[in-house]
Design a protein around this motif. Structure first.
Motif, PDB file in Angstrom:
ATOM      1  N   UNK A   1      -2.304   7.051   1.478  1.00  0.00           N
ATOM      2  CA  UNK A   1      -1.395   6.148   2.042  1.00  0.00           C
ATOM      3  C   UNK A   1      -2.340   4.964   2.588  1.00  0.00           C
ATOM      4  N   UNK A   2      -3.768   5.179   2.786  1.00  0.00           N
ATOM      5  CA  UNK A   2      -4.471   4.155   3.399  1.00  0.00           C
ATOM      6  C   UNK A   2      -4.562   2.918   2.448  1.00  0.00           C
ATOM      7  N   UNK A   3      -4.808   3.389   1.215  1.00  0.00           N
ATOM      8  CA  UNK A   3      -4.947   2.202   0.072  1.00  0.00           C
ATOM      9  C   UNK A   3      -3.553   1.514  -0.315  1.00  0.00           C
ATOM     10  N   UNK A   4      -2.569   2.559  -0.534  1.00  0.00           N
ATOM     11  CA  UNK A   4      -1.404   2.214  -0.855  1.00  0.00           C
ATOM     12  C   UNK A   4      -0.727   1.181   0.300  1.00  0.00           C
ATOM     13  N   UNK A   5      -0.813   1.335   1.826  1.00  0.00           N
ATOM     14  CA  UNK A   5      -0.502   0.447   2.736  1.00  0.00           C
ATOM     15  C   UNK A   5      -1.186  -0.803   2.627  1.00  0.00           C
ATOM     16  N   UNK A   6      -2.382  -0.824   2.096  1.00  0.00           N
ATOM     17  CA  UNK A   6      -3.123  -2.197   2.188  1.00  0.00           C
ATOM     18  C   UNK A   6      -2.659  -3.173   0.873  1.00  0.00           C
ATOM     19  N   UNK A   7      -2.186  -2.344  -0.165  1.00  0.00           N
ATOM     20  CA  UNK A   7      -1.895  -3.091  -1.190  1.00  0.00           C
ATOM     21  C   UNK A   7      -0.517  -3.339  -1.320  1.00  0.00           C
ATOM     22  N   UNK A   8       0.527  -2.759  -0.325  1.00  0.00           N
ATOM     23  CA  UNK A   8       1.748  -3.253  -0.038  1.00  0.00           C
ATOM     24  C   UNK A   8       1.662  -4.320   0.966  1.00  0.00           C
ATOM     25  N   UNK A   9       0.751  -4.416   1.931  1.00  0.00           N
ATOM     26  CA  UNK A   9       0.556  -5.744   2.854  1.00  0.00           C
ATOM     27  C   UNK A   9       0.222  -7.075   2.098  1.00  0.00           C
ATOM     28  N   UNK A  10      -0.488  -6.900   0.833  1.00  0.00           N
ATOM     29  CA  UNK A  10      -0.809  -7.935  -0.002  1.00  0.00           C
ATOM     30  C   UNK A  10       0.045  -8.416  -0.881  1.00  0.00           C
ATOM     31  N   UNK A  11       1.221  -7.695  -1.199  1.00  0.00           N
ATOM     32  CA  UNK A  11       2.015  -7.936  -2.249  1.00  0.00           C
ATOM     33  C   UNK A  11       3.662  -7.599  -1.657  1.00  0.00           C
ATOM     34  N   UNK A  12       4.280  -8.616  -1.392  1.00  0.00           N
ATOM     35  CA  UNK A  12       5.642  -8.649  -0.690  1.00  0.00           C
ATOM     36  C   UNK A  12       6.626  -7.832  -1.746  1.00  0.00           C
ATOM     37  N   UNK A  13       6.151  -7.743  -3.002  1.00  0.00           N
ATOM     38  CA  UNK A  13       7.217  -7.099  -3.837  1.00  0.00           C
ATOM     39  C   UNK A  13       7.107  -5.596  -4.001  1.00  0.00           C
ATOM     40  N   UNK A  14       6.267  -4.988  -2.973  1.00  0.00           N
ATOM     41  CA  UNK A  14       5.753  -3.482  -2.892  1.00  0.00           C
ATOM     42  C   UNK A  14       6.075  -3.100  -1.800  1.00  0.00           C
ATOM     43  N   UNK A  15       6.195  -1.675  -1.754  1.00  0.00           N
ATOM     44  CA  UNK A  15       6.697  -0.909  -0.283  1.00  0.00           C
ATOM     45  C   UNK A  15       5.891   0.620  -0.440  1.00  0.00           C
ATOM     46  N   UNK A  16       5.831   1.027   0.618  1.00  0.00           N
ATOM     47  CA  UNK A  16       5.330   2.481   0.645  1.00  0.00           C
ATOM     48  C   UNK A  16       6.514   3.243   1.214  1.00  0.00           C
TER      49      UNK A  16
END
Length: 308
Positions: free
Chosen positions: A217-232
């Motif tokens: 989750x630590x990586x995924x949350x960072x990726x989602x924070x940088x891409x508004x088209x994604x969510x965790x």
């Protein structure tokens, strides 16, 4: 299970990752090296256990780190290793030799980090590695220094909200990662599309080659924070602290690293460095209990983390 947490960090050029995936001693030492009251620059620090002779005679540590996992270990825009785990590695070098740059950082992946260790290409794994009973049969784990669990990254408009909805679908994951191991054991009706690097897995997800990307989750949350088209989404699975790995039976290395980590925890080094890496105050408060601190310790599970 851990709650959803947003990570806000400096922008990272993901495409630069591939250029950094070779042995390197690049990277800026953390600003706190020598500044936390626990490491005097220019002289080794007695952590309470002797530095292994092989490392001492070489004059530097060789550490396997992630280079595609912001904000923990990645290649920054200056093509240098950066991140929370990188700062810890520099502090280990500072303890060992009085020089935070007496260090070689070697990029590793989930699939090769253990083989790099057992073949003596590195002294130590420090690469977002969850403790599992299976891994502990092959390597020895140090005391933990962070905590994490597996969740799902999906498109913002995806109907998927839980692991239960993945049956019969293709899920993107990383070879050798805890997420892949958990899916293999607990969701045999899921088809995994495996990659060696985060950038490849993220591209597959955005190209709709899989319905979700399963990872810590630590990586995924960072990726989602940088891409508004994604969510965790999803409850955390295989929740287990991260530890560093040393070769099985290497008591001198294990003893020294554990003593060094204990010294860092006593000085609240992990928390100080995490605040420098992740500057959002709200996020910091939520993460405070997931790093070792003078008043907070982490421990590994007593049984398998691969519970379905």
């Amino acid at each position: 299970m851990r709650s959803r947490i947003g990570i806000v960090v400096s922008a990272v050029v993901v495409l630069a990752i591939a250029a950094g995936c070779s042995s390197s001693d690049k990277g800026s030492a953390p600003g706190s090296a020598g500044g936390s009251g626990i490491a005097a620059a220019g002289s080794p620090v007695d952590v309470g256990a002797p530095l292994p002779d092989e490392v001492k005679s070489r004059g530097k540590l060789v550490v396997g780190v992630k280079c595609d996992y912001p904000p923990f270990g990645y290649i920054d825009e200056a093509s240098k290793n950066a991140g929370f785990e990188i700062d810890i590695a520099h502090q280990l070098a500072n303890y060992a030799f009085g020089d935070p740059n007496a260090l070689t950082l070697t990029c590793v992946t989930g699939s090769n980090r253990v083989s790099f260790l057992t073949s003596k290409r590195i002294d130590l794994i420090e690469a977002t590695m969850n403790w599992t009973a299976e891994r502990a049969q092959t390597i020895d784990f140090t005391t933990p220094y962070f905590d994490s669990g597996v969740k799902l990254l999906v498109p913002k408009n995806s109907p998927i909200t839980s692991f239960d909805q993945l049956a019969g679908k293709t899920v993107v994951s990383i070879t050798g990662a805890t997420a892949s191991l958990w899916l293999t054991q607990c969701m045999k009706n899921v088809k995994q599309m495996l990659f060696g690097e985060t950038s490849q897995a993220l591209s597959a997800l955005t190209q709709n080659r899989g319905v979700a990307f399963a990872q810590d989750d630590t990586l995924l949350l960072d990726l989602a924070a940088k891409n508004s088209n994604l969510k965790v989404v999803g409850d955390a699975k295989a929740d287990s602290p991260w530890g560093m790995g040393v070769r099985k039976g290497d008591a001198p290395m294990l003893g020294w690293v554990n003593a060094a980590l204990a010294k860092m925890a006593a000085a609240d080094f992990f928390w100080a460095e995490f605040q420098k890496t992740v500057t959002d105050k709200t996020v910091q408060e939520q993460f405070a209990k997931y790093v070792p601190r003078p008043s907070n310790t982490l421990s590994y599970p007593t049984g398998s983390t691969m519970q379905c």
